[in-house]
Design a protein around this motif. Structure first.
Motif, PDB file in Angstrom:
ATOM      1  N   ASP A 126     -69.721  54.318 -12.911  1.00 47.72           N
ATOM      2  CA  ASP A 126     -68.278  54.467 -13.110  1.00 47.72           C
ATOM      3  C   ASP A 126     -67.773  53.630 -14.292  1.00 47.72           C
ATOM      4  O   ASP A 126     -66.615  53.789 -14.703  1.00 47.72           O
ATOM      5  N   ILE A 127     -68.610  52.764 -14.828  1.00 46.67           N
ATOM      6  CA  ILE A 127     -68.198  51.948 -15.972  1.00 46.67           C
ATOM      7  C   ILE A 127     -68.099  52.844 -17.202  1.00 46.67           C
ATOM      8  O   ILE A 127     -69.001  53.638 -17.481  1.00 46.67           O
ATOM      9  N   THR A 128     -67.030  52.713 -17.946  1.00 45.52           N
ATOM     10  CA  THR A 128     -66.837  53.507 -19.152  1.00 45.52           C
ATOM     11  C   THR A 128     -67.919  53.174 -20.176  1.00 45.52           C
ATOM     12  O   THR A 128     -68.155  52.010 -20.487  1.00 45.52           O
ATOM     13  N   GLY A 129     -68.567  54.213 -20.683  1.00 42.75           N
ATOM     14  CA  GLY A 129     -69.633  54.036 -21.660  1.00 42.75           C
ATOM     15  C   GLY A 129     -71.018  54.127 -21.068  1.00 42.75           C
ATOM     16  O   GLY A 129     -72.001  54.261 -21.798  1.00 42.75           O
ATOM     17  N   VAL A 130     -71.135  54.069 -19.743  1.00 44.31           N
ATOM     18  CA  VAL A 130     -72.443  54.181 -19.078  1.00 44.31           C
ATOM     19  C   VAL A 130     -72.675  55.639 -18.728  1.00 44.31           C
ATOM     20  O   VAL A 130     -71.914  56.247 -17.975  1.00 44.31           O
ATOM     21  N   ASP A 157     -68.806  49.643 -26.241  1.00 42.00           N
ATOM     22  CA  ASP A 157     -68.588  48.206 -26.361  1.00 42.00           C
ATOM     23  C   ASP A 157     -69.464  47.505 -25.316  1.00 42.00           C
ATOM     24  O   ASP A 157     -69.152  47.490 -24.126  1.00 42.00           O
ATOM     25  N   VAL A 158     -70.557  46.931 -25.770  1.00 39.75           N
ATOM     26  CA  VAL A 158     -71.529  46.327 -24.860  1.00 39.75           C
ATOM     27  C   VAL A 158     -70.919  45.138 -24.124  1.00 39.75           C
ATOM     28  O   VAL A 158     -71.185  44.934 -22.930  1.00 39.75           O
ATOM     29  N   TRP A 162     -70.804  44.748 -20.126  1.00 32.94           N
ATOM     30  CA  TRP A 162     -71.365  43.566 -19.462  1.00 32.94           C
ATOM     31  C   TRP A 162     -70.329  42.889 -18.570  1.00 32.94           C
ATOM     32  O   TRP A 162     -70.622  42.491 -17.446  1.00 32.94           O
ATOM     33  N   SER A 163     -69.110  42.767 -19.091  1.00 32.70           N
ATOM     34  CA  SER A 163     -68.043  42.140 -18.320  1.00 32.70           C
ATOM     35  C   SER A 163     -67.706  42.954 -17.074  1.00 32.70           C
ATOM     36  O   SER A 163     -67.554  42.404 -15.979  1.00 32.70           O
ATOM     37  N   ASP A 164     -67.593  44.291 -17.220  1.00 37.44           N
ATOM     38  CA  ASP A 164     -67.288  45.143 -16.064  1.00 37.44           C
ATOM     39  C   ASP A 164     -68.406  45.091 -15.031  1.00 37.44           C
ATOM     40  O   ASP A 164     -68.152  45.086 -13.823  1.00 37.44           O
ATOM     41  N   LEU A 165     -69.644  45.051 -15.515  1.00 39.15           N
ATOM     42  CA  LEU A 165     -70.778  44.991 -14.590  1.00 39.15           C
ATOM     43  C   LEU A 165     -70.741  43.703 -13.777  1.00 39.15           C
ATOM     44  O   LEU A 165     -70.965  43.720 -12.558  1.00 39.15           O
ATOM     45  N   ASP A 166     -70.438  42.595 -14.428  1.00 41.82           N
ATOM     46  CA  ASP A 166     -70.432  41.306 -13.744  1.00 41.82           C
ATOM     47  C   ASP A 166     -69.224  41.150 -12.825  1.00 41.82           C
ATOM     48  O   ASP A 166     -69.363  40.781 -11.653  1.00 41.82           O
ATOM     49  N   THR A 167     -68.031  41.449 -13.346  1.00 40.26           N
ATOM     50  CA  THR A 167     -66.816  41.168 -12.571  1.00 40.26           C
ATOM     51  C   THR A 167     -66.511  42.228 -11.530  1.00 40.26           C
ATOM     52  O   THR A 167     -65.864  41.932 -10.524  1.00 40.26           O
ATOM     53  N   TYR A 168     -66.958  43.449 -11.746  1.00 41.70           N
ATOM     54  CA  TYR A 168     -66.629  44.526 -10.809  1.00 41.70           C
ATOM     55  C   TYR A 168     -67.817  44.911  -9.932  1.00 41.70           C
ATOM     56  O   TYR A 168     -67.776  44.781  -8.707  1.00 41.70           O
ATOM     57  N   VAL A 169     -68.911  45.326 -10.550  1.00 40.22           N
ATOM     58  CA  VAL A 169     -70.038  45.884  -9.794  1.00 40.22           C
ATOM     59  C   VAL A 169     -70.781  44.811  -9.011  1.00 40.22           C
ATOM     60  O   VAL A 169     -70.943  44.903  -7.787  1.00 40.22           O
TER      61      VAL A 169
END
Length: 199
Positions: A126-130, A157-158, A162-169
């Motif tokens: 669900d992360i934008t760009g993945v 935007d890597v 990375w930020s979305d993966l850490d803070t959300y997922v």
């Protein structure tokens, strides 16, 4: 949680193979360099013209045949044991831990490793760009860990991924499983051939 156990869980698929490849490569390189030095005559012209089996070595083996046979037998057994160990280790499936969230008799609650991996994978996609993701739950029941591979579309935007993966997922996964720490190995790849995802 033990840091060494988490490292072993996250690096199991690569660490041992890389170590074995490195050792085999070093041995082959040193043997090749030694053969090249002897063949070019760097260790003496006479030595470079000798037969492959050095007469002095052949004579020594003939004089000490019993010790040479015992040494060859021991070396052969060691190589056989090492080969069998490596063969069965390669065939052994990687452990996939199921977490028991509630052990109350009659109300047990167990989350399977497939469910953990599926939930984290769905959140990561669900992360934008993945464009796609692959997640594996590894380690043990006492020390679970994750191995995550993300395929990114071009011009992504890597840092934001990375930020979305850490803070959300990953934060959501830790909170859902009731864990303070969930070691995660993340691999990012550029998905140049994958089709655009339909949402």
């Amino acid at each position: 949680m033990s840091t060494s156990a988490a490292r072993r869980a996250l690096g199991r698929s690569y660490g041992a193979e890389r170590a074995l490849t490195l050792v085999a490569g070093l041995i082959a390189t040193l043997a090749g360099a030694a053969a090249l030095m002897v063949g070019l005559g760097w260790l003496g012209r006479f030595r470079g013209q000798r037969a492959l089996l050095d007469p002095i070595a052949v004579r020594w083996l003939g004089d000490h045949a019993l010790y040479a046979r015992i040494g060859a037998l021991v070396l052969g057994v060691l190589l056989l044991v090492l080969g069998l160990w490596w063969f069965f280790r390669s065939l052994r499936p990687e452990p996939r831990p199921d977490l028991q969230l509630d052990e109350t008799p009659g109300a047990e609650l167990t989350v399977t490793s497939a469910a953990i991996a599926g939930a984290v994978q769905a959140d990561a996609e669900d992360i934008t760009g993945v464009t796609r993701a692959r997640v594996r739950a590894v380690g043990t029941k006492a020390e679970p860990a994750l191995r995550v591979t993300l395929w990114l579309s071009e011009d992504t935007d890597v840092r934001r991924v990375w930020s979305d993966l850490d803070t959300y997922v990953l934060t959501r996964a830790r909170e859902s499983l009731g864990l303070d720490v969930l070691p995660t190995a993340v691999r990012l790849e550029l998905d140049t051939a994958g089709p655009a995802r339909v949402r």
